[in-house]
Design a protein around this motif. Structure first.
Motif, PDB file in Angstrom:
ATOM      1  N   PRO A   1       0.935  -1.314   0.085  1.00 23.92           N
ATOM      2  CA  PRO A   1      -0.025  -0.011   0.185  1.00 23.92           C
ATOM      3  C   PRO A   1       0.938   1.276  -0.032  1.00 23.92           C
ATOM      4  O   PRO A   1       1.814   1.274   0.569  1.00 23.92           O
ATOM      5  CB  PRO A   1      -0.929  -0.220   1.245  1.00 23.92           C
ATOM      6  CG  PRO A   1      -0.942  -1.708   1.564  1.00 23.92           C
ATOM      7  CD  PRO A   1       0.623  -1.987   1.210  1.00 23.92           C
ATOM      8  N   PHE A   2       0.171   2.187  -0.402  1.00 26.93           N
ATOM      9  CA  PHE A   2       0.969   3.574  -0.595  1.00 26.93           C
ATOM     10  C   PHE A   2       1.270   4.295   0.826  1.00 26.93           C
ATOM     11  O   PHE A   2       0.637   4.095   1.752  1.00 26.93           O
ATOM     12  CB  PHE A   2       0.111   4.727  -1.362  1.00 26.93           C
ATOM     13  CG  PHE A   2       0.894   6.019  -1.312  1.00 26.93           C
ATOM     14  CD1 PHE A   2       2.074   6.128  -2.087  1.00 26.93           C
ATOM     15  CD2 PHE A   2       0.057   7.072  -1.048  1.00 26.93           C
ATOM     16  CE1 PHE A   2       2.606   7.280  -2.350  1.00 26.93           C
ATOM     17  CE2 PHE A   2       0.691   8.426  -1.455  1.00 26.93           C
ATOM     18  CZ  PHE A   2       2.228   8.465  -2.087  1.00 26.93           C
ATOM     19  N   LYS A   3       2.468   4.540   1.022  1.00 32.44           N
ATOM     20  CA  LYS A   3       3.316   5.136   2.032  1.00 32.44           C
ATOM     21  C   LYS A   3       3.185   4.034   3.282  1.00 32.44           C
ATOM     22  O   LYS A   3       3.181   4.265   4.374  1.00 32.44           O
ATOM     23  CB  LYS A   3       2.329   6.279   2.864  1.00 32.44           C
ATOM     24  CG  LYS A   3       2.543   7.348   1.739  1.00 32.44           C
ATOM     25  CD  LYS A   3       1.755   8.873   2.355  1.00 32.44           C
ATOM     26  CE  LYS A   3       2.030   9.859   1.492  1.00 32.44           C
ATOM     27  NZ  LYS A   3       1.235  11.046   1.844  1.00 32.44           N
ATOM     28  N   SER A   4       3.205   2.677   3.104  1.00 35.32           N
ATOM     29  CA  SER A   4       3.492   1.652   3.943  1.00 35.32           C
ATOM     30  C   SER A   4       4.733   1.232   4.273  1.00 35.32           C
ATOM     31  O   SER A   4       5.895   1.645   3.488  1.00 35.32           O
ATOM     32  CB  SER A   4       2.585   0.463   3.420  1.00 35.32           C
ATOM     33  OG  SER A   4       3.362  -0.261   2.236  1.00 35.32           O
ATOM     34  N   ASP A   5       4.998   0.352   5.325  1.00 35.25           N
ATOM     35  CA  ASP A   5       6.127   0.033   5.507  1.00 35.25           C
ATOM     36  C   ASP A   5       6.726  -0.962   4.814  1.00 35.25           C
ATOM     37  O   ASP A   5       6.785  -2.292   5.305  1.00 35.25           O
ATOM     38  CB  ASP A   5       6.514  -0.076   7.378  1.00 35.25           C
ATOM     39  CG  ASP A   5       7.758  -0.512   7.678  1.00 35.25           C
ATOM     40  OD1 ASP A   5       8.832  -0.461   6.782  1.00 35.25           O
ATOM     41  OD2 ASP A   5       7.707  -1.181   8.703  1.00 35.25           O
ATOM     42  N   PHE A   6       7.010  -0.766   3.555  1.00 34.32           N
ATOM     43  CA  PHE A   6       7.257  -1.877   2.568  1.00 34.32           C
ATOM     44  C   PHE A   6       8.458  -2.804   2.873  1.00 34.32           C
ATOM     45  O   PHE A   6       8.656  -4.120   2.614  1.00 34.32           O
ATOM     46  CB  PHE A   6       7.221  -1.559   1.018  1.00 34.32           C
ATOM     47  CG  PHE A   6       8.285  -0.484   1.000  1.00 34.32           C
ATOM     48  CD1 PHE A   6       9.441  -0.698   0.766  1.00 34.32           C
ATOM     49  CD2 PHE A   6       7.932   0.746   0.904  1.00 34.32           C
ATOM     50  CE1 PHE A   6      10.485   0.356   0.485  1.00 34.32           C
ATOM     51  CE2 PHE A   6       8.868   1.825   0.453  1.00 34.32           C
ATOM     52  CZ  PHE A   6      10.094   1.445   0.348  1.00 34.32           C
TER      53      PHE A   6
END
Length: 788
Positions: free
Chosen positions: A457-462
């Motif tokens: 997801p956008f701005k997630s802790d990828f």
């Protein structure tokens, strides 16, 4: 680094599987087997197995991946409990980890290691780290780049990594650094004279050299003690490579054809007695000789072109440049790991900057077709130069999974079933100085029925999510093919979970779609110079009173030549825009709605105020759109799109939406720019615009665009015709349901008309649930939609 750790750990498992026959499914099982080794021979053998892994970056750049790979191999050995000195004695009291791409060595008290030359244990650890790095750099790491400066930087970075663990010998001098330039080479990775299956056996038979001698020469070069020995070994290496080149090229068809034609000429001239010919026979004989001589000259020209072709100036010969990936009899084995962040270059850029290379690519690479990208070819190269049990990974633009330009590349991936795992970064920017949205694609030559997938997801802790294996879902090629078939395009629609795939199948139970219910969805006007057409003002009797947007002078322009205009940012879901912006419209509309440009005399006579403005800005008009409008109708728009059949009821949508759809119902005949799309229902449509407005603004359509559309900045999506048309719609809907939706839609429109900032989420949610019910969604499926 994730890519290196993932691929190298898998490569380590594979190496032990190949050498020892240990078919462990995960790294923990290997750890349980080798961490308890106490016998010196077992420990050294385990290290040798890992040291036999070959890792290549064919677009090495500054060497970031190779440095990461160097550190990861050391970390893996430490994790397995087999990191040892040259005698086989383990470094039990110290751990080697990678943190932020840096090697960190700590003792049992978690204190950072510090080299103390006069301390025996400290000396042993420092020597071990240096020699381990040296062994890995010399035997495991390989790189190629077309830029000589990048090659120098890469070599320097690897030297620096060694220097970090430089140690003092007993004589008080620092250990000499090895010659590591032999494995980092300059050349165009994509171009080679000789194919990987060129027969090197014949070359070996006809020379006094062997692959073993070649490998020995390189090893000697790496450990040369002085310049003389280094130069001697370099000359020997070049001699061996040149002998290989000279012998291999004889196997090329043009050389074979030359030998054949020359043999035929000799045979032709030796088997006849020309003195016994009559005039006719002599003429026929001379014609045959001349024809054969012509064939020979043609072949010689081909050979000259082959040998002098400039595209081979930077050619890189994978066939024999790295003897470490050749068998003893010269067969190309390939690399165990290929890592890269390949250059992204579209076909237009390739054509402009590499016209000759473009021709080569298109004759040698399966993926060099249509609107290809250089990255596609690098992927194919990686497959070609890797071993049968390879574990590869690329940082790759994820647009290749859904753009029409990459259709052929997707077919290549599907046919080879190369993909093992995709870590999809969505709209998250991995590189601060890049504008490309990427993924990490892990791939191999081991065909499988599908691959694992996770979209972050956008701005997630990828960085954390990508390490969580439970977050990945398995996508089979059957699912991809079925979804593509439903969607109607060769596109990989990648689902976050199996529920998403089942939901996609379910909505396609509907028998219609947007393209069949709507006459067209089209862009608006392209003036090429909006500032000389757009007018901000209000109606005042038969005039629009105000000023052109880049002109402070107040004016009154005739109402008959002005049209209400709507900018993209003013298209807010369910809103009713104000009429305070107009566009000067020098066209007449026919009864059918077709727009025809006005004659200049008509504008001058009927709309003198407008004509005065047009004449004032005539020079700007004639220059707009690269002077394409410098003609009789210099005041026309740059392109005719978006001027026909506008003045009727329609839906209008903002082209780029960030968190939800923005679609309005337009009953006021607004014109608009290319950043707005208008939707026109078929004349025989049974359903109302209000009904379709609800669907256009629904969370279900937004979910559909999220998984099928292109990713834009901020995780936005485009409401373009080709993205909208495939969305499935019910063939029919009951009048009762339609009325219920219409009432709620009109309620929202009315509320927003009186107060544009009013919160209508509750009513919009009710509308969404009616739509869910129309499509027959379950609670779990609704959850999939709303989680987006």
């Amino acid at each position: 680094m994730y890519m290196c750790k993932e691929t190298i750990k898998k490569a380590v498992l594979q190496k032990f599987r190949d050498v020892k026959g240990w078919d462990f499914s995960d790294f923990n099982a290997l750890y349980n087997k080798v961490s308890g080794f106490n016998e010196t021979n077992d420990i050294l053998e385990a290290n040798d197995i890992i040291n036999s892994i070959t890792i290549c970056d064919p677009a090495v750049g500054s060497g970031h991946f190779l440095v990461s790979a160097l550190n990861e191999i050391l970390s893996i050995k430490s994790e397995l409990g087999i990191l040892c000195d040259s005698t086989g004695r383990k470094l039990n009291n110290h751990k080697v980890n990678v943190e932020n791409d840096e090697l960190v060595v700590t003792n049992s008290q978690n204190q950072l290691f510090e080299y103390i030359p006069n301390n025996d244990e400290s000396q042993r650890i420092q020597e071990t780290l240096f020699k381990e790095k040296q062994t890995i750099i010399e035997n495991c790491l390989f790189g190629v780049d077309i830029n000589p400066n990048s090659v120098k930087i890469c070599r320097l970075r690897l030297w620096i990594e060694l220097l970090k663990n430089a140690y003092y010998r007993p004589d008080g001098e620092l250990e000499t650094l090895p010659n590591i330039d032999i494995n980092i080479k300059c050349g165009n990775s994509l171009i080679s004279r000789f194919s990987l299956d060129s027969d090197l056996k014949k070359a070996l038979k006809n020379t006094r050299h062997t692959i073993v001698a070649y490998q020995a020469a390189i090893n000697t070069y790496s450990h040369a003690k002085d310049k003389q020995e280094k130069n001697e070994m370099r000359d020997l290496i070049n001699e061996i490579k040149n002998s290989f080149k000279n012998e291999i090229k004889k196997d090329h068809q043009v050389y074979k054809d030359l030998d054949k034609f020359e043999g035929q000429l000799v045979k032709l001239t030796k088997q006849v007695d020309v003195f016994g010919f009559n005039k006719k026979q002599e003429d026929e004989f001379n014609k045959k000789v001349a024809a054969k001589v012509s064939e020979i000259e043609t072949q010689k020209k081909k050979i000259k072109h082959l040998e002098n072709n400039k595209i081979y100036n930077n050619a890189f010969e994978w066939r024999f440049e790295f003897p470490e990936v050749l068998s003893d009899d010269g067969e190309f084995i390939g690399f165990d790991v290929v890592l890269a962040n390949p250059p992204y270059m579209r076909i237009q850029e390739i054509k402009a900057s590499q016209p000759a290379e473009k021709i080569y690519y298109e004759t040698k690479y399966e993926n060099a077709e249509a609107a290809y990208d250089l990255a596609n070819i690098f992927f194919e190269l990686a497959v070609n130069i890797s071993s049968s049990n390879c574990k590869n990974a690329f940082i790759f633009p994820h647009k290749f999974f859904n753009t029409s330009a990459a259709s052929g590349f997707r077919s290549y991936l599907r046919k080879g079933q190369y993909i093992d795992k995709i870590s999809h970064f969505g709209a998250n920017m991995i590189f601060e100085d890049a504008i490309t949205y990427t993924c990490v694609a892990q791939f191999s030559k081991s065909q499988s029925k599908g691959f694992y997938f996770q979209r972050f997801p956008f701005k997630s802790d990828f960085k954390s999510l990508m390490l969580d294996e439970k977050k990945y879902t398995y996508i089979s090629y059957h699912m991809i093919e079925k979804a593509s078939e439903l969607y109607g395009k060769n596109q990989w629609i990648l689902f976050d979970n199996k529920e998403g795939y089942r939901l996609f199948e379910k909505i396609y139970n509907q028998r219609s779609n947007i393209s069949s219910k709507f006459e067209k969805i089209s862009q608006g006007i392209a003036t090429a110079k909006d500032e000389i057409y757009l007018f901000r003002g209000e109606k005042n009797e038969n005039y629009i009173k105000g000023n052109f947007i880049n002109d402070e002078v107040g004016r009154e322009i005739e109402e008959g030549i002005m049209r209400p205009y709507l900018k993209g940012k003013e298209v807010q879901r369910y809103s009713s825009p104000l009429k305070n912006l107009y566009i000067l419209f020098p066209y007449n509309l026919s009864e059918s709605g077709k727009a025809n440009i006005m004659e200049e005399s008509e504008i001058r006579q009927n709309y003198p105020n407008a004509y005065q403005w047009l004449k004032k800005t005539e020079k700007e008009h004639r220059k707009k759109d690269n002077k394409s409008t410098n003609d009789e109708f210099w005041y026309r728009y740059a392109r005719n799109q978006g001027v026909d059949k506008i003045e009727r009821t329609k839906l209008s949508s903002m082209e780029i939406c960030v968190t939800h759809p923005n679609v309005i119902l337009d009953n006021d005949n607004f014109y608009h720019p290319t950043t707005v799309y208008s939707w026109y229902l078929n004349e025989n449509a049974q359903e109302s615009y209000e009904y379709y407005l609800a669907i256009a603004n629904s969370k279900l359509l937004w979910w559909f665009l999220i998984i099928t559309g292109d990713t834009l900045q901020g995780d936005a999506r485009r409401f373009k015709t080709n993205y909208l048309n495939p969305f499935p719609l019910p063939e029919t809907v009951s009048q009762e349901i339609q009325s219920e939706i219409e009432n709620k839609v009109n309620e929202v429109i009315t509320l927003k008309k009186h107060n544009s900032k009013i919160n209508t989420e509750n009513i919009e949610r009710q509308i969404d649930y009616i739509i869910y019910d129309i499509y027959g969604l379950t609670k779990d499926e609704i959850k999939v939609v709303e989680e987006v």
